[in-house]
Design a protein around this motif. Structure first.
Motif, PDB file in Angstrom:
ATOM      1  N   PRO A   1       5.598   3.927  -0.226  1.00 51.14           N
ATOM      2  CA  PRO A   1       5.205   2.532  -0.392  1.00 51.14           C
ATOM      3  C   PRO A   1       5.566   1.716   0.857  1.00 51.14           C
ATOM      4  O   PRO A   1       6.642   1.882   1.433  1.00 51.14           O
ATOM      5  N   VAL A   2       4.633   0.854   1.240  1.00 53.57           N
ATOM      6  CA  VAL A   2       4.810   0.010   2.419  1.00 53.57           C
ATOM      7  C   VAL A   2       4.282  -1.381   2.087  1.00 53.57           C
ATOM      8  O   VAL A   2       3.318  -1.518   1.334  1.00 53.57           O
ATOM      9  N   SER A   3       4.905  -2.394   2.657  1.00 58.07           N
ATOM     10  CA  SER A   3       4.387  -3.756   2.597  1.00 58.07           C
ATOM     11  C   SER A   3       4.157  -4.225   4.020  1.00 58.07           C
ATOM     12  O   SER A   3       5.070  -4.202   4.848  1.00 58.07           O
ATOM     13  N   GLU A   4       2.937  -4.616   4.314  1.00 55.03           N
ATOM     14  CA  GLU A   4       2.585  -5.157   5.613  1.00 55.03           C
ATOM     15  C   GLU A   4       2.555  -6.678   5.462  1.00 55.03           C
ATOM     16  O   GLU A   4       1.848  -7.204   4.593  1.00 55.03           O
TER      17      GLU A   4
ATOM     18  N   VAL B   1      -4.506 -12.085  13.002  1.00 53.77           N
ATOM     19  CA  VAL B   1      -3.080 -11.805  12.872  1.00 53.77           C
ATOM     20  C   VAL B   1      -2.387 -12.152  14.184  1.00 53.77           C
ATOM     21  O   VAL B   1      -2.772 -11.666  15.252  1.00 53.77           O
ATOM     22  N   VAL B   2      -1.346 -12.986  14.087  1.00 55.34           N
ATOM     23  CA  VAL B   2      -0.551 -13.351  15.266  1.00 55.34           C
ATOM     24  C   VAL B   2       0.864 -12.793  15.198  1.00 55.34           C
ATOM     25  O   VAL B   2       1.552 -12.722  16.216  1.00 55.34           O
ATOM     26  N   ASP B   3       1.290 -12.418  14.000  1.00 54.72           N
ATOM     27  CA  ASP B   3       2.648 -11.907  13.824  1.00 54.72           C
ATOM     28  C   ASP B   3       2.649 -11.000  12.604  1.00 54.72           C
ATOM     29  O   ASP B   3       2.023 -11.325  11.586  1.00 54.72           O
ATOM     30  N   GLY B   4       3.323  -9.867  12.718  1.00 51.70           N
ATOM     31  CA  GLY B   4       3.369  -8.985  11.564  1.00 51.70           C
ATOM     32  C   GLY B   4       4.474  -7.951  11.657  1.00 51.70           C
ATOM     33  O   GLY B   4       5.054  -7.722  12.723  1.00 51.70           O
ATOM     34  N   PHE B   5       4.733  -7.363  10.508  1.00 47.07           N
ATOM     35  CA  PHE B   5       5.680  -6.248  10.447  1.00 47.07           C
ATOM     36  C   PHE B   5       5.423  -5.444   9.189  1.00 47.07           C
ATOM     37  O   PHE B   5       4.833  -5.925   8.230  1.00 47.07           O
ATOM     38  N   GLY B   6       5.876  -4.193   9.213  1.00 43.91           N
ATOM     39  CA  GLY B   6       5.821  -3.330   8.044  1.00 43.91           C
ATOM     40  C   GLY B   6       7.218  -3.148   7.487  1.00 43.91           C
ATOM     41  O   GLY B   6       8.185  -3.031   8.237  1.00 43.91           O
ATOM     42  N   ALA B   7       7.312  -3.164   6.159  1.00 40.28           N
ATOM     43  CA  ALA B   7       8.577  -2.923   5.470  1.00 40.28           C
ATOM     44  C   ALA B   7       8.365  -1.691   4.586  1.00 40.28           C
ATOM     45  O   ALA B   7       7.445  -1.659   3.773  1.00 40.28           O
ATOM     46  N   TYR B   8       9.214  -0.687   4.758  1.00 46.27           N
ATOM     47  CA  TYR B   8       8.982   0.634   4.170  1.00 46.27           C
ATOM     48  C   TYR B   8       9.913   0.935   3.016  1.00 46.27           C
ATOM     49  O   TYR B   8      11.108   0.685   3.097  1.00 46.27           O
ATOM     50  N   GLY B   9       9.337   1.501   1.961  1.00 46.04           N
ATOM     51  CA  GLY B   9      10.115   1.990   0.834  1.00 46.04           C
ATOM     52  C   GLY B   9      10.507   3.440   1.064  1.00 46.04           C
ATOM     53  O   GLY B   9      10.225   4.019   2.118  1.00 46.04           O
ATOM     54  N   PRO B  10      11.128   4.034   0.050  1.00 47.08           N
ATOM     55  CA  PRO B  10      11.590   5.426   0.212  1.00 47.08           C
ATOM     56  C   PRO B  10      10.418   6.413   0.273  1.00 47.08           C
ATOM     57  O   PRO B  10       9.378   6.196  -0.359  1.00 47.08           O
ATOM     58  N   THR B  11      10.621   7.472   1.031  1.00 47.48           N
ATOM     59  CA  THR B  11       9.639   8.550   1.080  1.00 47.48           C
ATOM     60  C   THR B  11       9.726   9.330  -0.232  1.00 47.48           C
ATOM     61  O   THR B  11      10.829   9.679  -0.654  1.00 47.48           O
TER      62      THR B  11
ATOM     63  N   TYR C   1       0.840  -1.199   0.000  1.00 45.59           N
ATOM     64  CA  TYR C   1       0.000   0.000   0.000  1.00 45.59           C
ATOM     65  C   TYR C   1       0.872   1.245   0.000  1.00 45.59           C
ATOM     66  O   TYR C   1       2.084   1.180   0.203  1.00 45.59           O
ATOM     67  N   HIS C   2       0.226   2.367  -0.241  1.00 45.43           N
ATOM     68  CA  HIS C   2       0.860   3.672  -0.077  1.00 45.43           C
ATOM     69  C   HIS C   2       0.195   4.335   1.125  1.00 45.43           C
ATOM     70  O   HIS C   2      -1.032   4.261   1.277  1.00 45.43           O
TER      71      HIS C   2
END
Length: 118
Positions: free
Chosen positions: A94-97, A106-116, A87-88
């Motif tokens: 851009p982010v990926s959850e 949901v039992v486990d998660g993280f966000g991975a972030y692209g450039p601003t 998502y944006h």
């Protein structure tokens, strides 16, 4: 979970976040959830959040800092018990959850972030 299930989950996730209703957002998370975020350390002092009450505290503080928060889902992937929501955010970043589910929660998660964006 198949791709149709993952897409339905992502649509609900997006609508929940965009409502800013934390009860609605947290309805998809297990009591024993573990969530990691590089931003959590700046908000609550740790990058690993353990348990739904701690996740609520983190996201309550986060929403207070970002009253214009808005997510736009751009893609969804699935693998067994894991859904990846691309998502944006409100800044166009851009982010990926990455969310692992058990019994639909949901039992486990993280966000991975692209450039601003510049």
């Amino acid at each position: 979970m198949d791709i149709d299930d993952a897409q339905r989950f992502a649509a609900r996730w997006e609508a929940s976040w965009n409502s800013h209703d934390l009860d609605r957002v947290l309805a998809d998370y297990a009591e024993d959830v573990v969530f990691r975020s590089p931003f959590a350390a700046t908000v609550v002092g740790t990058d690993t959040i353990v348990g739904k009450p701690a996740l609520r505290a983190y996201w309550t503080a986060g929403l207070a800092r970002l009253p214009d928060l808005h997510f736009t889902v751009t893609g969804v992937q699935v693998c067994l018990d894991t859904v990846v929501i691309n998502y944006h955010n409100e800044a166009g970043r851009p982010v990926s959850e990455v969310l692992r589910l058990r019994d639909g929660l949901v039992v486990d998660g993280f966000g991975a972030y692209g450039p601003t964006p510049r």
